[in-house]
Design a protein around this motif. Sequence first.
Motif, PDB file in Angstrom:
ATOM      1  N   UNK A  95      -3.234   3.340   8.041  1.00  0.00           N
ATOM      2  CA  UNK A  95      -2.651   4.415   7.249  1.00  0.00           C
ATOM      3  C   UNK A  95      -2.120   5.514   8.168  1.00  0.00           C
ATOM      4  N   UNK A  96      -2.885   5.880   9.167  1.00  0.00           N
ATOM      5  CA  UNK A  96      -2.479   6.916  10.121  1.00  0.00           C
ATOM      6  C   UNK A  96      -1.240   6.488  10.891  1.00  0.00           C
ATOM      7  N   UNK A  97      -1.229   5.238  11.377  1.00  0.00           N
ATOM      8  CA  UNK A  97      -0.070   4.748  12.147  1.00  0.00           C
ATOM      9  C   UNK A  97       1.196   4.763  11.302  1.00  0.00           C
ATOM     10  N   UNK A  98       1.076   4.352  10.052  1.00  0.00           N
ATOM     11  CA  UNK A  98       2.246   4.364   9.164  1.00  0.00           C
ATOM     12  C   UNK A  98       2.773   5.784   8.964  1.00  0.00           C
TER      13      UNK A  98
ATOM     14  N   UNK B  70       0.851  -1.190   0.000  1.00  0.00           N
ATOM     15  CA  UNK B  70       0.000   0.000   0.000  1.00  0.00           C
ATOM     16  C   UNK B  70       0.883   1.235   0.000  1.00  0.00           C
ATOM     17  N   UNK B  71       0.284   2.392  -0.277  1.00  0.00           N
ATOM     18  CA  UNK B  71       1.065   3.628  -0.362  1.00  0.00           C
ATOM     19  C   UNK B  71       1.846   3.906   0.921  1.00  0.00           C
ATOM     20  N   UNK B  72       1.163   3.808   2.063  1.00  0.00           N
ATOM     21  CA  UNK B  72       1.838   4.134   3.321  1.00  0.00           C
ATOM     22  C   UNK B  72       2.857   3.063   3.703  1.00  0.00           C
ATOM     23  N   UNK B  73       2.548   1.789   3.451  1.00  0.00           N
ATOM     24  CA  UNK B  73       3.507   0.726   3.749  1.00  0.00           C
ATOM     25  C   UNK B  73       4.767   0.900   2.909  1.00  0.00           C
ATOM     26  N   UNK B  74       4.588   1.329   1.665  1.00  0.00           N
ATOM     27  CA  UNK B  74       5.731   1.560   0.791  1.00  0.00           C
ATOM     28  C   UNK B  74       6.590   2.726   1.296  1.00  0.00           C
ATOM     29  N   UNK B  75       5.935   3.791   1.754  1.00  0.00           N
ATOM     30  CA  UNK B  75       6.661   4.945   2.292  1.00  0.00           C
ATOM     31  C   UNK B  75       7.522   4.532   3.477  1.00  0.00           C
ATOM     32  N   UNK B  76       6.953   3.722   4.374  1.00  0.00           N
ATOM     33  CA  UNK B  76       7.684   3.280   5.558  1.00  0.00           C
ATOM     34  C   UNK B  76       8.788   2.291   5.192  1.00  0.00           C
TER      35      UNK B  76
ATOM     36  N   UNK C 271      -7.267   6.016  -1.723  1.00  0.00           N
ATOM     37  CA  UNK C 271      -6.393   5.036  -2.379  1.00  0.00           C
ATOM     38  C   UNK C 271      -6.152   5.393  -3.837  1.00  0.00           C
ATOM     39  N   UNK C 272      -4.903   5.281  -4.261  1.00  0.00           N
ATOM     40  CA  UNK C 272      -4.565   5.569  -5.649  1.00  0.00           C
ATOM     41  C   UNK C 272      -4.262   7.012  -5.946  1.00  0.00           C
ATOM     42  N   UNK C 273      -4.434   7.899  -4.963  1.00  0.00           N
ATOM     43  CA  UNK C 273      -4.208   9.331  -5.209  1.00  0.00           C
ATOM     44  C   UNK C 273      -2.826   9.789  -4.748  1.00  0.00           C
ATOM     45  N   UNK C 274      -2.003   8.843  -4.306  1.00  0.00           N
ATOM     46  CA  UNK C 274      -0.736   9.240  -3.690  1.00  0.00           C
ATOM     47  C   UNK C 274       0.493   8.703  -4.411  1.00  0.00           C
ATOM     48  N   UNK C 275       0.385   8.500  -5.705  1.00  0.00           N
ATOM     49  CA  UNK C 275       1.563   8.107  -6.478  1.00  0.00           C
ATOM     50  C   UNK C 275       2.600   9.223  -6.472  1.00  0.00           C
ATOM     51  N   UNK C 276       3.864   8.852  -6.335  1.00  0.00           N
ATOM     52  CA  UNK C 276       4.965   9.823  -6.308  1.00  0.00           C
ATOM     53  C   UNK C 276       4.758  10.854  -5.203  1.00  0.00           C
ATOM     54  N   UNK C 277       4.273  10.394  -4.041  1.00  0.00           N
ATOM     55  CA  UNK C 277       3.888  11.318  -2.979  1.00  0.00           C
ATOM     56  C   UNK C 277       5.051  12.168  -2.489  1.00  0.00           C
TER      57      UNK C 277
END
Length: 338
Positions: free
Chosen positions: A256-259, A48-54, A306-312
């Motif tokens: 998502x918030x915790x990440x 997921x977006x947040x898991x990838x960021x972490x 979801x899906x709105x955070x590519x290349x965040x």
Amino acid sequence: MDSLTHIVLGACIGEAVAGRQLGKKAMLIGAIAQSIPDIDFIAAFFLSDTKDIVAHRGITHSLLFVIVVSLLLAQLGARMFRDRSMSLKRWILLFGVNMFVHVFIDSFNAYGTGWFEPFSSARFSFNVLYVADPLFSVWPFFAALLLLIIRRNNLRRPLFWKIGIGLSVIYLFYALYNKWDTDKAVRRNLEAQHLPADEYFTTPTLFNTLLWQVTVRDGNGYHIAYRSVFDRNDKMDFAWFPRQDSLLDLVENKDEVRDLEQFAAGYYTVDKRNDTLLFNVIRFGQIAGWDNPHARFAFYYYCDRPGANNMVVQRGRFEAWDRNTTKSFLTRIFANGR
């Protein structure tokens, strides 16, 4: 650091470690070795977006990864190039030094690296270099270019890689000095303005180590100011940003918030834009905050979309950047800002 910096620095280190044994192939192998830790970009395809960021700059930027992968690739290199007078020890150095340099210099910018994954999730972030700093990268770039052009037996080859690596090291020490000097000025200001003295960080603005963002955590928000190394007036003018973390109660996806909170390491704000909650990570700076003290932040994440955070991480860096912004940027650095 950016990919190009890792490639050219890896090429110079490859030449330094194994140029005599492998010729120009050492530069190619060095560039590949220096880029290996960034293989974690693959995680974006199944996390997921947040898991990838972490996860980014996690296990593949750990010392354990450097050691294990260096030993494995050294064995592979020794088997593939048996006809070369290249010892296993030198193969280990070729891969190990390059990967260690990668995870080491990545820790000098804002994202941070997980040196001790998987045993600890702590991220090391010294906030000394912007992720792409031309004055750090230009020296190994031209050195690598010259090393590609000149012949393998040219006696000046060692001189070029020494200049390319050496000038980058000198610039890193210059950046460290600028941060140390900025931190001294911050502590003077915190004392004079009666702000908390131990809850702050300084980080360079984009592409330089001359203009620094100063962020002070205080109660339910943050004081943010800018300082150029050329400022004559020591007083910093802080702008206030409320954290507004109570808005996170409205987010449905609590994972998502915790990440995001883990990634922000205590430095974030929350606000609304067009009925959408935005989670802003302060340590990535503002969008031209030197020009507009209350500008939005460069790293912002759309919650519950979801899906709105590519290349965040990248998308906010150059919003509203134009000729006037560039002029104000240079003015703030070199015209003493006052």
